[in-house]
Design a protein around this motif. Structure first.
Motif, PDB file in Angstrom:
ATOM      1  N   PRO A 243     -32.286 -40.064  76.144  1.00  0.00           N
ATOM      2  CA  PRO A 243     -30.847 -39.928  75.873  1.00  0.00           C
ATOM      3  C   PRO A 243     -30.393 -38.476  75.804  1.00  0.00           C
ATOM      4  CG  PRO A 243     -31.850 -41.550  74.400  1.00  0.00           C
ATOM      5  CD  PRO A 243     -32.964 -40.858  75.103  1.00  0.00           C
ATOM      6  N   TYR A 244     -31.289 -37.590  75.345  1.00  0.00           N
ATOM      7  CA  TYR A 244     -30.900 -36.182  75.227  1.00  0.00           C
ATOM      8  C   TYR A 244     -30.984 -35.469  76.574  1.00  0.00           C
ATOM      9  CZ  TYR A 244     -31.431 -37.353  70.336  1.00  0.00           C
ATOM     10  OH  TYR A 244     -31.306 -37.962  69.108  1.00  0.00           O
ATOM     11  N   PHE A 245     -31.951 -35.846  77.411  1.00  0.00           N
ATOM     12  CA  PHE A 245     -32.024 -35.237  78.736  1.00  0.00           C
ATOM     13  C   PHE A 245     -30.826 -35.644  79.582  1.00  0.00           C
ATOM     14  CE2 PHE A 245     -36.506 -34.106  78.081  1.00  0.00           C
ATOM     15  CZ  PHE A 245     -36.480 -32.841  78.625  1.00  0.00           C
ATOM     16  N   ARG A 246     -30.287 -36.822  79.327  1.00  0.00           N
ATOM     17  CA  ARG A 246     -29.095 -37.235  80.065  1.00  0.00           C
ATOM     18  C   ARG A 246     -27.908 -36.336  79.730  1.00  0.00           C
ATOM     19  NH1 ARG A 246     -27.814 -43.463  80.050  1.00  0.00           N
ATOM     20  NH2 ARG A 246     -26.341 -42.665  81.578  1.00  0.00           N
ATOM     21  N   GLN A 247     -28.005 -35.645  78.602  1.00  0.00           N
ATOM     22  CA  GLN A 247     -26.959 -34.693  78.242  1.00  0.00           C
ATOM     23  C   GLN A 247     -27.174 -33.338  78.904  1.00  0.00           C
ATOM     24  OE1 GLN A 247     -26.688 -34.477  73.977  1.00  0.00           O
ATOM     25  NE2 GLN A 247     -26.833 -36.706  73.725  1.00  0.00           N
ATOM     26  N   GLY A 248     -28.332 -33.151  79.569  1.00  0.00           N
ATOM     27  CA  GLY A 248     -28.626 -31.877  80.209  1.00  0.00           C
ATOM     28  C   GLY A 248     -29.247 -30.900  79.227  1.00  0.00           C
ATOM     29  N   LEU A 249     -29.456 -29.674  79.692  1.00  0.00           N
ATOM     30  CA  LEU A 249     -30.051 -28.643  78.853  1.00  0.00           C
ATOM     31  C   LEU A 249     -28.969 -27.965  78.025  1.00  0.00           C
ATOM     32  CD1 LEU A 249     -32.769 -27.007  81.127  1.00  0.00           C
ATOM     33  CD2 LEU A 249     -32.986 -28.865  79.505  1.00  0.00           C
ATOM     34  N   THR A 250     -28.679 -28.519  76.866  1.00  0.00           N
ATOM     35  CA  THR A 250     -27.755 -27.910  75.919  1.00  0.00           C
ATOM     36  C   THR A 250     -28.536 -27.566  74.662  1.00  0.00           C
ATOM     37  OG1 THR A 250     -27.156 -29.990  74.842  1.00  0.00           O
ATOM     38  CG2 THR A 250     -25.907 -29.372  76.820  1.00  0.00           C
ATOM     39  N   ILE A 251     -27.963 -26.726  73.823  1.00  0.00           N
ATOM     40  CA  ILE A 251     -28.655 -26.321  72.596  1.00  0.00           C
ATOM     41  C   ILE A 251     -28.927 -27.531  71.711  1.00  0.00           C
ATOM     42  CG2 ILE A 251     -28.349 -25.030  70.438  1.00  0.00           C
ATOM     43  CD1 ILE A 251     -26.979 -22.858  72.081  1.00  0.00           C
ATOM     44  N   HIS A 252     -27.950 -28.423  71.599  1.00  0.00           N
ATOM     45  CA  HIS A 252     -28.141 -29.613  70.758  1.00  0.00           C
ATOM     46  C   HIS A 252     -29.227 -30.528  71.330  1.00  0.00           C
ATOM     47  CE1 HIS A 252     -27.349 -33.235  68.466  1.00  0.00           C
ATOM     48  NE2 HIS A 252     -27.151 -33.897  69.597  1.00  0.00           N
ATOM     49  N   SER A 253     -29.135 -30.851  72.610  1.00  0.00           N
ATOM     50  CA  SER A 253     -30.099 -31.785  73.198  1.00  0.00           C
ATOM     51  C   SER A 253     -31.511 -31.197  73.190  1.00  0.00           C
ATOM     52  CB  SER A 253     -29.688 -32.140  74.631  1.00  0.00           C
ATOM     53  OG  SER A 253     -29.763 -31.020  75.483  1.00  0.00           O
ATOM     54  N   CYS A 254     -31.653 -29.903  73.478  1.00  0.00           N
ATOM     55  CA  CYS A 254     -32.978 -29.281  73.518  1.00  0.00           C
ATOM     56  C   CYS A 254     -33.619 -29.215  72.132  1.00  0.00           C
ATOM     57  CB  CYS A 254     -32.885 -27.884  74.122  1.00  0.00           C
ATOM     58  SG  CYS A 254     -32.530 -27.900  75.893  1.00  0.00           S
ATOM     59  N   LYS A 255     -32.797 -29.012  71.102  1.00  0.00           N
ATOM     60  CA  LYS A 255     -33.343 -29.023  69.743  1.00  0.00           C
ATOM     61  C   LYS A 255     -33.879 -30.407  69.391  1.00  0.00           C
ATOM     62  CE  LYS A 255     -32.246 -28.178  64.901  1.00  0.00           C
ATOM     63  NZ  LYS A 255     -31.205 -27.852  63.897  1.00  0.00           N
ATOM     64  N   GLU A 256     -33.133 -31.454  69.736  1.00  0.00           N
ATOM     65  CA  GLU A 256     -33.596 -32.815  69.460  1.00  0.00           C
ATOM     66  C   GLU A 256     -34.874 -33.122  70.233  1.00  0.00           C
ATOM     67  OE1 GLU A 256     -32.385 -34.872  67.297  1.00  0.00           O
ATOM     68  OE2 GLU A 256     -30.624 -33.702  66.725  1.00  0.00           O
ATOM     69  N   ILE A 257     -34.919 -32.708  71.499  1.00  0.00           N
ATOM     70  CA  ILE A 257     -36.113 -32.950  72.323  1.00  0.00           C
ATOM     71  C   ILE A 257     -37.314 -32.216  71.738  1.00  0.00           C
ATOM     72  CG2 ILE A 257     -37.145 -32.492  74.584  1.00  0.00           C
ATOM     73  CD1 ILE A 257     -34.242 -32.819  75.722  1.00  0.00           C
ATOM     74  N   SER A 258     -37.134 -30.973  71.344  1.00  0.00           N
ATOM     75  CA  SER A 258     -38.231 -30.174  70.792  1.00  0.00           C
ATOM     76  C   SER A 258     -38.755 -30.775  69.496  1.00  0.00           C
ATOM     77  CB  SER A 258     -37.760 -28.738  70.555  1.00  0.00           C
ATOM     78  OG  SER A 258     -37.351 -28.139  71.764  1.00  0.00           O
ATOM     79  N   GLU A 259     -37.871 -31.269  68.649  1.00  0.00           N
ATOM     80  CA  GLU A 259     -38.314 -31.873  67.387  1.00  0.00           C
ATOM     81  C   GLU A 259     -39.101 -33.153  67.636  1.00  0.00           C
ATOM     82  OE1 GLU A 259     -34.698 -32.289  65.190  1.00  0.00           O
ATOM     83  OE2 GLU A 259     -34.790 -30.244  64.367  1.00  0.00           O
ATOM     84  N   ILE A 260     -38.679 -33.929  68.628  1.00  0.00           N
ATOM     85  CA  ILE A 260     -39.422 -35.148  68.970  1.00  0.00           C
ATOM     86  C   ILE A 260     -40.821 -34.794  69.468  1.00  0.00           C
ATOM     87  CG2 ILE A 260     -39.535 -37.069  70.613  1.00  0.00           C
ATOM     88  CD1 ILE A 260     -36.441 -37.139  70.457  1.00  0.00           C
ATOM     89  N   MET A 261     -40.918 -33.795  70.336  1.00  0.00           N
ATOM     90  CA  MET A 261     -42.220 -33.401  70.880  1.00  0.00           C
ATOM     91  C   MET A 261     -43.114 -32.796  69.810  1.00  0.00           C
ATOM     92  SD  MET A 261     -41.455 -31.889  74.657  1.00  0.00           S
ATOM     93  CE  MET A 261     -43.222 -31.591  74.835  1.00  0.00           C
ATOM     94  N   LEU A 262     -42.525 -32.027  68.897  1.00  0.00           N
ATOM     95  CA  LEU A 262     -43.322 -31.436  67.821  1.00  0.00           C
ATOM     96  C   LEU A 262     -43.950 -32.522  66.957  1.00  0.00           C
ATOM     97  CD1 LEU A 262     -44.120 -28.718  66.474  1.00  0.00           C
ATOM     98  CD2 LEU A 262     -42.139 -29.027  64.975  1.00  0.00           C
TER      99      LEU A 262
END
Length: 594
Positions: free
Chosen positions: A232-251
């Motif tokens: 869902p966050y990648f569908r938003q593209g590379l934005t500061i909000h989406s990338c932070k959510e993606i990084s927290e999930i991966m961490l």
């Protein structure tokens, strides 16, 4: 015989230990598991041939009824024989690698056994080669039938071929009396010793394969879990909000101590260790990231120097940086950092590479979706900006005529016309407008039409209170009212009735436009809203456009339905989700990459 059994178990243990140590080597696991190419078959031949040679050197020399000491054998008395585990390695090699491996390993071990000498040298050499041929043949046949080489099957083959070796010794070794004495002494210990060794060897390989499969399954499940949660966050593209959510999930779901994502200019997110100086909206701190952005290739660092962070106290000591690509163009990087180099193992590396490819694909899909929505948005705005020229001209003519007879009325209509055009222009620039603005636009249109045709129809608005601020797409109500006026009562002598009903039901906004006009022929109802329909007075563009806009804007959550009976009127119902904010979040900013 009983004295020989413990010594045979000791020799079996040596081979099993070697097998266990080899099973810890990744190269050995890959060779065992993969479909064997020519190079891999050569490796297997050398590997299992070496097992046979080790078995020869560590075998037990038997001279008549005397059992020799456990020592490294380089040569033998010509009247001696050798008790060992040579056949075990050759049988396993043939079963796993097929005839080529079995014959090759059998030749290596058999020829080596022949060079050691002893009165059974030729017998043992021939039986070793035969064991390789037979094991390779049955291993290939079993695989062709879609069956696995199980430990039980391997044990049976090993024991049978060891028994065959005993028969070959009896047939070929001279004198026969010595051969018979030897088989009586070593037969059962070697048959059962080799059987036990084969079982243990195969169990080690089976456990190794199961662990590899489990690791791959876990890695795949982990990748799918990460992909599912980040999509869902990648569908938003590379934005500061989406990338932070993606990084927290991966961490959370990987062993990384920090995860970061950049675009081609700046850090978009960094969570975990070193977040005090790896800050979003700044240029990448590490030379490793800049290297990946320039080369477009994966880079791995296992020291602080290779990461080359400008902060000397940075705790990050290992990293893997992967490019994120859209249509072969570098859009950014995915970075996984570790405070201990040992954490960056092969599993983490493969997981990171797989995720980078998966994320690049998701970004490509997001970009394609963004382009599609931009195109659809352009089409919608073009449709919204269209105003029927005849309506404009007729309105001006009507106002012009009223200027002579009723100046106040003309002035009022001019203001209504101005309001109508202003609503059109504003609607063409917006994706959503409040319901009250759409209603104001409809009423401005009706004021002009009712002045032109004062007794043609009446219209009744039934609006549920507190819905005026609900956001809806512009131009979904006015075209329906216009259709009802022009196509519902074309030449009717009686006064028509139009009812606009708007209410909420089950978290849906229901908009119903009903008239008592001439209705729609049954054949047209099935295609109206699904395609353009040619007719004498129009082509169904309004209903079709509204239907298409609802599909595109609400991703299938909104609907348009049409019911009608000839000479009894028509009813059009639009259902729109009341909570439509989430639908538009990605349109506003999320689909823009970078």
């Amino acid at each position: 015989m009983l004295n020989l059994a413990p010594l045979m178990l000791e020799k079996v243990g040596i081979i099993v230990i070697v097998a266990f140590l080899l099973a810890q080597m990744r190269s050995f696991r890959q060779v065992i598991q993969n479909k064997h190419s020519t190079n891999e078959k050569v490796m297997l031949i050398l590997l299992f041939g070496t097992f046979g040679i080790i078995s020869n050197y560590t075998g037990i020399e038997v001279h008549h009824h005397t059992i020799g000491r456990a020592e490294w054998l380089s040569e033998m008395n010509q009247e001696s024989a050798l008790a060992n585990t040579r056949v075990m390695g050759i049988v396993i090699g043939g079963l796993l690698g097929g005839p080529a491996v079995g014959i090759g390993a059998g030749l290596i071990a058999g020829i080596h056994r022949y060079t050691l000498g002893g009165f059974t040298a030729l017998s043992c050499a021939l039986s070793t080669i035969l064991a390789g041929i037979v094991a390779g043949y049955f291993g290939k046949k079993r695989k062709q039938k879609g069956k696995q080489v199980t430990p039980a099957f391997a044990v049976i083959m090993g024991m049978v071929l060891e028994a065959v070796q005993m028969l070959i010794i009896l047939v070929t070794a001279k004198p026969f009396s010595h051969a018979w004495e030897l088989v009586q002494l070593i037969g059962f210990p070697m048959i059962f010793g080799n059987g036990l060794g084969t079982l243990l060897f195969m169990l080690i390989i089976q456990i190794m394969k199961r662990d590899e499969e489990r690791a791959r399954a876990n890695q795949t499940n982990q990748a799918f879990l990460i992909a599912d949660q980040t999509l869902p966050y990648f569908r938003q593209g590379l934005t500061i909000h989406s990338c932070k959510e993606i990084s927290e999930i991966m961490l959370e779901l990987t062993n990384a101590d920090a995860v970061a994502i950049t675009d081609d200019q700046q850090v978009l997110a960094h969570v975990g260790a070193a977040s005090d100086h790896h800050v979003p909206k700044t240029k990448p701190e590490t030379g490793l990231t800049r290297k990946v952005l320039d080369s477009g290739k994966i880079s791995i660092a296992r020291t602080k120097q290779e990461i080359s962070c400008i902060h000397s106290q940075c705790p990050l000591e290992a990293a893997i940086v992967l490019p994120l690509k859209v249509k072969k163009k570098i859009y950014g990087t995915l970075k996984m950092y570790y405070t201990e180099p040992d954490k960056l193992d092969k599993v983490q590396q493969e997981l990171a590479e797989g995720l980078a490819n998966l994320f690049s694909t998701q970004l490509e899909l997001a970009e394609a979706e963004r382009q599609t929505k931009l195109l659809k948005d352009a089409e919608i705005k073009a449709l919204q900006a269209q105003i029927h020229p005849h309506f404009l001209f007729n309105s001006i003519n009507t106002i012009s005529a009223l200027c002579r007879t009723d100046a106040d009325k003309a002035r009022k209509l001019l203001l209504e016309l101005s309001s109508f055009f202003r609503g059109n222009l504003q609607g063409a620039r917006q994706m959503l407008i409040p319901l009250e603005k759409e209603l104001a636009n409809v009423k401005a249109y009706l004021s002009i039409e009712q002045t032109r045709f004062p007794n043609k129809y009446t219209i009744d608005f039934q609006i549920e209170p507190e819905l005026e601020k609900v956001l809806i797409p512009p131009f979904i109500l006015q075209p329906l009212v216009e259709n009802a006026i022009h196509y519902g009562f074309p030449r009717s002598k009686s006064q028509g009735q139009i009812t606009v009903t708007i209410f909420s039901k089950k978290n849906l906004l229901q908009i119903i436009v009903a008239d008592n006009g001439k209705g729609i022929p049954e054949g047209q109802i099935e295609v109206l809203g699904n395609q353009v329909v040619d007719s004498k007075k129009g082509n169904g563009t309004a209903i079709f456009n509204i239907s298409e806009r609802l599909k595109g804007i609400y991703n299938g959550q909104a609907s348009l339905t049409l019911k009608s009976k000839v000479n009894r009127g028509a009813t059009i119902t639009i259902s729109i989700p009341l909570d439509s904010k989430g639908v538009f979040d990605q349109d506003v900013e999320g689909l823009y990459i970078g």
